[in-house]
Design an enzyme around this catalytic site. Structure first.
Site, PDB file in Angstrom:
ATOM      1  N   LYS A  31       0.847  -1.212   0.000  1.00 43.23           N
ATOM      2  CA  LYS A  31       0.000   0.000   0.000  1.00 43.23           C
ATOM      3  C   LYS A  31       0.876   1.252   0.000  1.00 43.23           C
ATOM      4  O   LYS A  31       0.475   2.314   0.467  1.00 43.23           O
ATOM      5  CB  LYS A  31      -0.937   0.009   1.214  1.00 43.23           C
ATOM      6  N   ALA A  68       3.088   6.979   0.821  1.00 41.24           N
ATOM      7  CA  ALA A  68       1.976   7.575   0.050  1.00 41.24           C
ATOM      8  C   ALA A  68       1.045   8.401   0.923  1.00 41.24           C
ATOM      9  O   ALA A  68      -0.035   8.786   0.483  1.00 41.24           O
ATOM     10  CB  ALA A  68       1.194   6.473  -0.648  1.00 41.24           C
ATOM     11  N   LEU A  72      -6.016   6.540   2.702  1.00 40.40           N
ATOM     12  CA  LEU A  72      -7.272   7.163   2.288  1.00 40.40           C
ATOM     13  C   LEU A  72      -8.457   6.233   2.528  1.00 40.40           C
ATOM     14  O   LEU A  72      -9.579   6.698   2.748  1.00 40.40           O
ATOM     15  CB  LEU A  72      -7.181   7.575   0.814  1.00 40.40           C
ATOM     16  N   GLY A 115       0.911  13.059   3.785  1.00 41.35           N
ATOM     17  CA  GLY A 115       1.430  12.750   5.111  1.00 41.35           C
ATOM     18  C   GLY A 115       2.832  12.160   5.089  1.00 41.35           C
ATOM     19  O   GLY A 115       3.547  12.236   6.091  1.00 41.35           O
ATOM     20  N   GLU A 118       4.880  15.114   5.169  1.00 41.18           N
ATOM     21  CA  GLU A 118       4.785  15.687   6.525  1.00 41.18           C
ATOM     22  C   GLU A 118       5.682  14.919   7.504  1.00 41.18           C
ATOM     23  O   GLU A 118       6.345  15.524   8.350  1.00 41.18           O
ATOM     24  CB  GLU A 118       3.333  15.649   7.010  1.00 41.18           C
ATOM     25  N   GLU A 138      -3.695  17.106  -1.470  1.00 43.17           N
ATOM     26  CA  GLU A 138      -4.875  17.258  -0.618  1.00 43.17           C
ATOM     27  C   GLU A 138      -6.007  17.989  -1.346  1.00 43.17           C
ATOM     28  O   GLU A 138      -7.185  17.671  -1.159  1.00 43.17           O
ATOM     29  CB  GLU A 138      -4.498  18.009   0.674  1.00 43.17           C
TER      30      GLU A 138
HETATM   31  C1  1HE Z   1      -3.140   3.625  -1.058  1.00 37.61           C
HETATM   32  C2  1HE Z   1      -2.566   4.897  -0.909  1.00 37.61           C
HETATM   33  C3  1HE Z   1      -3.094   5.748   0.108  1.00 37.61           C
HETATM   34  C4  1HE Z   1      -1.540   3.903  -2.519  1.00 37.61           C
HETATM   35  N1  1HE Z   1      -4.105   5.273   0.858  1.00 37.61           N
HETATM   36  N2  1HE Z   1      -4.141   3.207  -0.288  1.00 37.61           N
HETATM   37  N3  1HE Z   1      -2.052  10.260  -0.686  1.00 37.61           N
HETATM   38  C5  1HE Z   1      -2.259  10.247  -2.009  1.00 37.61           C
HETATM   39  O1  1HE Z   1      -3.145  10.871  -2.528  1.00 37.61           O
HETATM   40  C6  1HE Z   1      -1.325   9.359  -2.780  1.00 37.61           C
HETATM   41  C7  1HE Z   1      -2.091   8.230  -3.426  1.00 37.61           C
HETATM   42  N4  1HE Z   1      -1.163   7.267  -4.012  1.00 37.61           N
HETATM   43  C8  1HE Z   1      -0.582   7.449  -5.210  1.00 37.61           C
HETATM   44  O2  1HE Z   1      -0.694   8.483  -5.844  1.00 37.61           O
HETATM   45  C9  1HE Z   1       0.253   6.310  -5.737  1.00 37.61           C
HETATM   46  O3  1HE Z   1      -0.137   5.138  -5.028  1.00 37.61           O
HETATM   47  C10 1HE Z   1       1.778   6.492  -5.601  1.00 37.61           C
HETATM   48  C11 1HE Z   1       2.266   7.603  -6.538  1.00 37.61           C
HETATM   49  C12 1HE Z   1       2.191   6.826  -4.163  1.00 37.61           C
HETATM   50  C13 1HE Z   1       2.459   5.163  -5.975  1.00 37.61           C
HETATM   51  O4  1HE Z   1       1.991   4.730  -7.256  1.00 37.61           O
HETATM   52  P1  1HE Z   1       2.144   3.188  -7.670  1.00 37.61           P
HETATM   53  O5  1HE Z   1       1.682   3.078  -9.102  1.00 37.61           O
HETATM   54  O6  1HE Z   1       3.485   2.687  -7.332  1.00 37.61           O
HETATM   55  O7  1HE Z   1       1.127   2.367  -6.708  1.00 37.61           O
HETATM   56  P2  1HE Z   1      -0.454   2.186  -6.806  1.00 37.61           P
HETATM   57  O8  1HE Z   1      -0.785   1.100  -7.785  1.00 37.61           O
HETATM   58  O9  1HE Z   1      -1.142   3.485  -7.013  1.00 37.61           O
HETATM   59  O10 1HE Z   1      -0.834   1.725  -5.326  1.00 37.61           O
HETATM   60  C14 1HE Z   1      -0.585   0.407  -4.860  1.00 37.61           C
HETATM   61  C15 1HE Z   1      -1.673   0.096  -3.845  1.00 37.61           C
HETATM   62  O11 1HE Z   1      -1.547   1.003  -2.743  1.00 37.61           O
HETATM   63  C16 1HE Z   1      -3.088   0.329  -4.394  1.00 37.61           C
HETATM   64  O12 1HE Z   1      -3.949  -0.594  -3.752  1.00 37.61           O
HETATM   65  P3  1HE Z   1      -4.435  -1.952  -4.487  1.00 37.61           P
HETATM   66  O13 1HE Z   1      -5.348  -2.589  -3.493  1.00 37.61           O
HETATM   67  O14 1HE Z   1      -5.106  -1.487  -5.751  1.00 37.61           O
HETATM   68  O15 1HE Z   1      -3.186  -2.732  -4.755  1.00 37.61           O
HETATM   69  C17 1HE Z   1      -3.410   1.714  -3.906  1.00 37.61           C
HETATM   70  O16 1HE Z   1      -4.809   1.945  -3.806  1.00 37.61           O
HETATM   71  C18 1HE Z   1      -2.778   1.702  -2.551  1.00 37.61           C
HETATM   72  N5  1HE Z   1      -2.468   3.042  -2.061  1.00 37.61           N
HETATM   73  N6  1HE Z   1      -1.577   5.050  -1.836  1.00 37.61           N
HETATM   74  C19 1HE Z   1      -4.601   4.038   0.654  1.00 37.61           C
HETATM   75  N7  1HE Z   1      -2.598   6.962   0.347  1.00 37.61           N
HETATM   76  C20 1HE Z   1      -2.560  13.467   7.997  1.00 37.61           C
HETATM   77  S1  1HE Z   1      -3.257  14.225   6.656  1.00 37.61           S
HETATM   78  C21 1HE Z   1      -2.315  13.784   5.281  1.00 37.61           C
HETATM   79  C22 1HE Z   1      -3.100  13.973   4.040  1.00 37.61           C
HETATM   80  C23 1HE Z   1      -2.547  13.132   2.940  1.00 37.61           C
HETATM   81  O17 1HE Z   1      -1.642  12.358   3.118  1.00 37.61           O
HETATM   82  S2  1HE Z   1      -3.263  13.378   1.417  1.00 37.61           S
HETATM   83  C24 1HE Z   1      -2.325  12.378   0.342  1.00 37.61           C
HETATM   84  C25 1HE Z   1      -2.856  10.979   0.247  1.00 37.61           C
END
Ligand code: 1HE
Length: 267
Positions: A31, A68, A72, A115, A118, A138
């Site tokens: 993840k 990541a 979410l 995060g 962060e 965000e």
């Molecule tokens: C997740 C998360 C996550 C991946 N929560 N499950 N963060 C984001 O908006 C970033 C969201 N993630 C991405 O943009 C991409 O995953 C990455 C650029 C980080 C990596 O890409 P990649 O192609 O290597 O991986 P992927 O295929 O997108 O993700 C692999 C798995 O991880 C997939 O799940 P699966 O069940 O389909 O295999 C994704 O759904 C999962 N995954 N990121 C949950 N963040 C305290 S407040 C802070 C506010 C924030 O942090 S906002 C930013 C949130």
């Protein structure tokens, strides 16, 4: 060095100690090391353990991405007050890194997003591979930073740049982030953990009180008026000089037993 890293928090964290340096690995690569509250609690336990067992620590992510950010899937289920308490949990935990007792170096591979950025911002030195990237999506997700970024990231890179990243959701390369002040070292792909560990070993050689004062006095002085800051600095500087470690180290230098400062190429 502990022979094999141990796991903590049901495997969410790997932990080992190499001499004076603790290595803490985010271990949810499937993840992309997305941080649930349970994960943050496990991280807090590892930080407490490192503080007790080591003189410096390295934070890194297993797999291709450092972190990541917020999980979410978990966040979307939370009622309002649970979200507030979750954010405050992150604040408390990250503060034990930023204003704790030992310095932390963060080794950044791939994404340091939301995060994840962060968390990196709460460490003292960020080492990023040249292929690493930073984003604050965000705005795209309809949420807001909740892990201390509005304070720490905006202090590192400026609130205008942070606002740009949040408004546009754009990714910023490691080299641009270095130019902005958010990263201290950009290193070739595959070498961030090694470089971060080297830096941590170097910091672990410092006088403990000086490291503590750097972590705890600098951010507080940054919040003070110049007048209060200078007064506080004089107090902290005088206390540091009183420690037996400082007396010994100054004597060692004067008696030519300790190394000179080197020109930058030697580092
Ligand atoms: C997740 C998360 C996550 C991946 N929560 N499950 N963060 C984001 O908006 C970033 C969201 N993630 C991405 O943009 C991409 O995953 C990455 C650029 C980080 C990596 O890409 P990649 O192609 O290597 O991986 P992927 O295929 O997108 O993700 C692999 C798995 O991880 C997939 O799940 P699966 O069940 O389909 O295999 C994704 O759904 C999962 N995954 N990121 C949950 N963040 C305290 S407040 C802070 C506010 C924030 O942090 S906002 C930013 C949130």
């Amino acid at each position: 060095m502990t022979a094999h890293p141990q796991t903590m928090g049901d495997g969410l964290i790997t932990y080992s100690v190499d001499g004076d340096v603790a290595l803490i690995g985010l271990n949810r690569p499937d993840k992309r090391n997305a941080l649930s509250d349970r994960f943050v609690i496990a991280l807090g336990a590892a930080v407490a353990r490192a503080t007790a067992e080591a003189r410096a620590a390295v934070l890194h992510g297993h797999g291709t991405h450092f972190c990541a950010g917020l999980d979410l899937a978990e966040h979307s289920e939370k009622p309002l007050f649970e979200a507030v308490k979750g954010s405050r949990l992150w604040h408390r935990t990250f503060e034990t890194i930023e204003m704790g007792e030992i310095p932390f170096v963060c080794a950044i591979t791939g994404a340091a997003v939301g995060g994840g950025f962060e968390l990196a911002a709460s460490s003292h030195i960020r080492v990023a591979e040249e292929t690493a990237f930073f984003a604050l999506p965000e705005g795209t997700r309809g949420i807001f930073v909740g892990g201390g970024g509005s304070v720490r990231i905006s202090r590192l890179i400026g609130s205008a740049r942070m606002g740009d990243m949040m408004l546009t959701g754009r990714s910023v390369s490691a080299t641009d982030m270095e130019r902005w002040g958010g990263v201290s070292y950009v290193v070739p792909a595959g070498t961030a953990l090694e470089r971060a560990t080297e830096i941590a070993h170097r910091m672990a050689q410092n006088a403990e009180f000086t490291n503590y004062a750097i972590l705890n006095a600098l951010p507080r002085i940054a919040d003070m008026s110049a007048d209060s800051g200078l007064f506080t600095e004089a107090m902290v500087a005088s206390l540091a000089t009183m420690t037996p470690e400082a007396k010994q180290r100054l004597k060692d230098f004067l008696e030519k037993r300790s190394p000179k400062v080197q020109a930058p190429d030697a580092h």
